[in-house]
Design an enzyme around this catalytic site. Sequence first.
Site, PDB file in Angstrom:
ATOM      1  N   ARG A 109       0.828  -0.946  -0.144  1.00  0.00           N
ATOM      2  CA  ARG A 109       0.026   0.014  -0.048  1.00  0.00           C
ATOM      3  C   ARG A 109       0.908   1.209   0.022  1.00  0.00           C
ATOM      4  O   ARG A 109       2.101   1.068   0.317  1.00  0.00           O
ATOM      5  CB  ARG A 109      -0.886   0.034   1.306  1.00  0.00           C
ATOM      6  CG  ARG A 109      -1.771   1.210   1.586  1.00  0.00           C
ATOM      7  CD  ARG A 109      -3.072   1.136   0.604  1.00  0.00           C
ATOM      8  NE  ARG A 109      -4.152   2.007   0.868  1.00  0.00           N
ATOM      9  CZ  ARG A 109      -5.038   2.290   0.128  1.00  0.00           C
ATOM     10  NH1 ARG A 109      -5.100   1.733  -1.058  1.00  0.00           N
ATOM     11  NH2 ARG A 109      -6.024   2.992   0.522  1.00  0.00           N
ATOM     12  N   THR A 381      -9.604   0.561 -10.201  1.00  0.00           N
ATOM     13  CA  THR A 381      -8.904  -0.358  -9.511  1.00  0.00           C
ATOM     14  C   THR A 381      -8.847  -1.672 -10.200  1.00  0.00           C
ATOM     15  O   THR A 381      -9.839  -1.818 -11.115  1.00  0.00           O
ATOM     16  CB  THR A 381      -9.382  -0.600  -8.112  1.00  0.00           C
ATOM     17  OG1 THR A 381      -9.051   1.103  -7.223  1.00  0.00           O
ATOM     18  CG2 THR A 381      -9.083  -1.366  -7.223  1.00  0.00           C
ATOM     19  N   THR A 399      -4.339  -0.714  -6.921  1.00  0.00           N
ATOM     20  CA  THR A 399      -5.003   0.363  -7.657  1.00  0.00           C
ATOM     21  C   THR A 399      -4.307   1.838  -7.497  1.00  0.00           C
ATOM     22  O   THR A 399      -3.253   1.606  -7.115  1.00  0.00           O
ATOM     23  CB  THR A 399      -5.970   0.717  -6.224  1.00  0.00           C
ATOM     24  OG1 THR A 399      -6.824   1.871  -6.520  1.00  0.00           O
ATOM     25  CG2 THR A 399      -5.130   0.912  -4.890  1.00  0.00           C
ATOM     26  N   ASN A 401      -6.368   4.302  -7.104  1.00  0.00           N
ATOM     27  CA  ASN A 401      -7.455   5.053  -6.579  1.00  0.00           C
ATOM     28  C   ASN A 401      -8.293   5.420  -7.609  1.00  0.00           C
ATOM     29  O   ASN A 401      -8.852   4.670  -8.319  1.00  0.00           O
ATOM     30  CB  ASN A 401      -7.077   6.103  -5.594  1.00  0.00           C
ATOM     31  CG  ASN A 401      -8.564   6.369  -4.753  1.00  0.00           C
ATOM     32  OD1 ASN A 401      -9.307   5.451  -4.595  1.00  0.00           O
ATOM     33  ND2 ASN A 401      -8.324   7.673  -4.293  1.00  0.00           N
ATOM     34  N   GLY A 472     -14.018  -1.384  -6.811  1.00  0.00           N
ATOM     35  CA  GLY A 472     -15.214  -0.665  -6.520  1.00  0.00           C
ATOM     36  C   GLY A 472     -15.321   0.231  -5.094  1.00  0.00           C
ATOM     37  O   GLY A 472     -16.367   0.317  -4.632  1.00  0.00           O
ATOM     38  N   GLY A 473     -14.237   0.927  -4.780  1.00  0.00           N
ATOM     39  CA  GLY A 473     -14.113   1.505  -3.669  1.00  0.00           C
ATOM     40  C   GLY A 473     -14.917   0.856  -2.440  1.00  0.00           C
ATOM     41  O   GLY A 473     -14.402  -0.323  -2.082  1.00  0.00           O
TER      42      GLY A 473
HETATM   43  O1  DON Z   1      -7.922   1.091  -1.729  1.00  0.00           O
HETATM   44  C1  DON Z   1      -9.106   1.726  -1.742  1.00  0.00           C
HETATM   45  O2  DON Z   1      -9.901   1.176  -0.906  1.00  0.00           O
HETATM   46  C2  DON Z   1      -9.348   2.380  -2.897  1.00  0.00           C
HETATM   47  N1  DON Z   1      -8.285   3.297  -3.166  1.00  0.00           N
HETATM   48  C3  DON Z   1      -9.933   1.515  -3.900  1.00  0.00           C
HETATM   49  C4  DON Z   1     -10.316   2.320  -5.184  1.00  0.00           C
HETATM   50  C5  DON Z   1     -11.268   1.609  -6.022  1.00  0.00           C
HETATM   51  O3  DON Z   1     -11.719   0.398  -5.685  1.00  0.00           O
HETATM   52  C6  DON Z   1     -11.703   2.297  -7.194  1.00  0.00           C
HETATM   53  N2  DON Z   1     -12.681   1.983  -7.863  1.00  0.00           N
HETATM   54  N3  DON Z   1     -13.543   1.325  -8.141  1.00  0.00           N
END
Ligand code: DON
Length: 570
Positions: A109, A381, A399, A401, A472-473
């Site tokens: 990360r 991501t 990702t 982001n 998916g955030g």
């Molecule tokens: O690490 C995370 O939780 C976010 N940066 C992930 C971002 C993400 O999945 C964007 N898209 N769909």
Amino acid sequence: MKLALRWQVLLLGFVLGTSGAFAADTPTPSIQAAPLAQRPGHAGIASANALATEAGFEVLAKGGNAFDAAIAVASTLSVVEPESSGLGGGFMATLYMAADKHSVFIDARETAPAAVNPKDYLNPDGTPNRDTALKGPLSAGIPGEPAGLVWLAKHYGKLPLTASLAPAIRIAGGFKPDERLLGSIREEQKNIERWPASAAKFLPNGNAPAQGEIWHDPDQAHTLELLAKYGDSGFYSGETAKKLVDAVRQAGGDWTLKDLASYRVKERTPITVDYRGYKIITAPPPSSGGVAIAEILNILSGFDLTKLDQAHRVHLVVEAMRRAFRDHNDYLGDPDFVKMPLDMLLSPYYADGLRQTIVPDKATPSSMLAPSNASDPGMHTTHFSIIDADGNMVAITATVNYVLGSTFVADGTGVLLNDEMDDFALVPNKPNVYGLLGSKANAPEPGKRMLSSMSPSIVIGPDRTAVIGSPGGSTIITQVLEGILAFIDGGDAHQVVAHKRFHHQYMPDVVTVEPGAFDATTSDALTHMGYTLKQREPWGFMNVVIWDRRTNKLDAASDPRRQDGLGKVQ
Ligand code: DON
């Protein structure tokens, strides 16, 4: 136990019904008494891009294992799917080693630079500055992906990086971008135009390349070559590091060479949870995903979901999601910086307490925090899953982001920087781009990792095993949870990735629903229980590989909601 006391304790009872929210259309027939296979003898890879899946197989054919293949897939995605992940971003990986049945979590990360200053993310009037949080060099954490790839090669792979990075280097020499990448470039054109090196990379003739046009990424090819040749020092010191720091500082960022030189991959113990005879191996902090999934499954394990009608089943799942996301906001952050009550959060007794607070036939309002507005979770991501011929497994979610990360490319490197700083609670209790709220536990601090939702997971059942994950955030957590439940209900790889989704994250107090997830009876029943349902366009990009150890068949599938992924077995 401050949380447990927040909820009124009520006894539980529900209406039993028949159909299942998670039951797959045609469950795998059970095969009695077949001896279970010890190794698949062939491999399966599912990723968001066909070139990346093929790159993984290319490296397996050279004698590599799942971890070498993972390096090939991730580095190829950096080239062909830069809107989602890349050398300028980070990843989280759950690994399973067949030889000793050992699993480990690799945390590559991003970290905050030493000079991080929360004021940079505020406007002069004290309101959140969403531009510095999401665009340009201030939005970027120190990348972890290059170090993560080096770590995988050094500790788990069989091949040198020169072999596992070779497909990505070759593809960077010329490939046809897919429509999803071209669409992302068009969507972000105005931001890309703010930085000359970004425009030079993504807008070669002043615009996104035309469909079918061959695209070249020589700077990234060179950066990958240095990484292949010198390992960590090919990126975190020397030529690339200098170019990254110069570019960031010239554009108003605050990285130093020391920030790059001091970046370290962390190996962590995965979170494991047992549910209905299945062992789920998933992401620990600094991801919130595994804690949330474990908490939800622990709550659900007190119910027999298979005996409920869809509305009551969804009711219980949403209430479990609500309670887990509530804890996410309050407690979770980088384990190297914050003390988290993980023993409590993961305890079955804690889940028992939370389960008692679920009111039968009635939604519990999320009332503690101001409502926030989650934006489109998108798919910027990427997740891929691999099982090799020996039964080694890897789940990686990578990702930068949001779409195309910070949109800032460091001149001369081809490296698109992430905008992961927005995953911190930059302004306490103000929503980030995914509507997630956070507290001190996830406040930015020098060298700290921002909390993630990434949930790369491996599920080992009595006779079938799955490698699963999705972008998916904040919806990553609920997608992976629902995918795991669909798998446990007997779904094959296609059924698991295609499974219709719903999502609740405590705040906003709304259940987002994919079209077709609920029939009219279920929607009416849920509305009657007090839920606000909001239809949202399909989300996620799940990639799954399943090993049926009874038939010794692998099965790989990429999310049918997207066009460019490829799940393949060979
Ligand atoms: O690490 C995370 O939780 C976010 N940066 C992930 C971002 C993400 O999945 C964007 N898209 N769909």
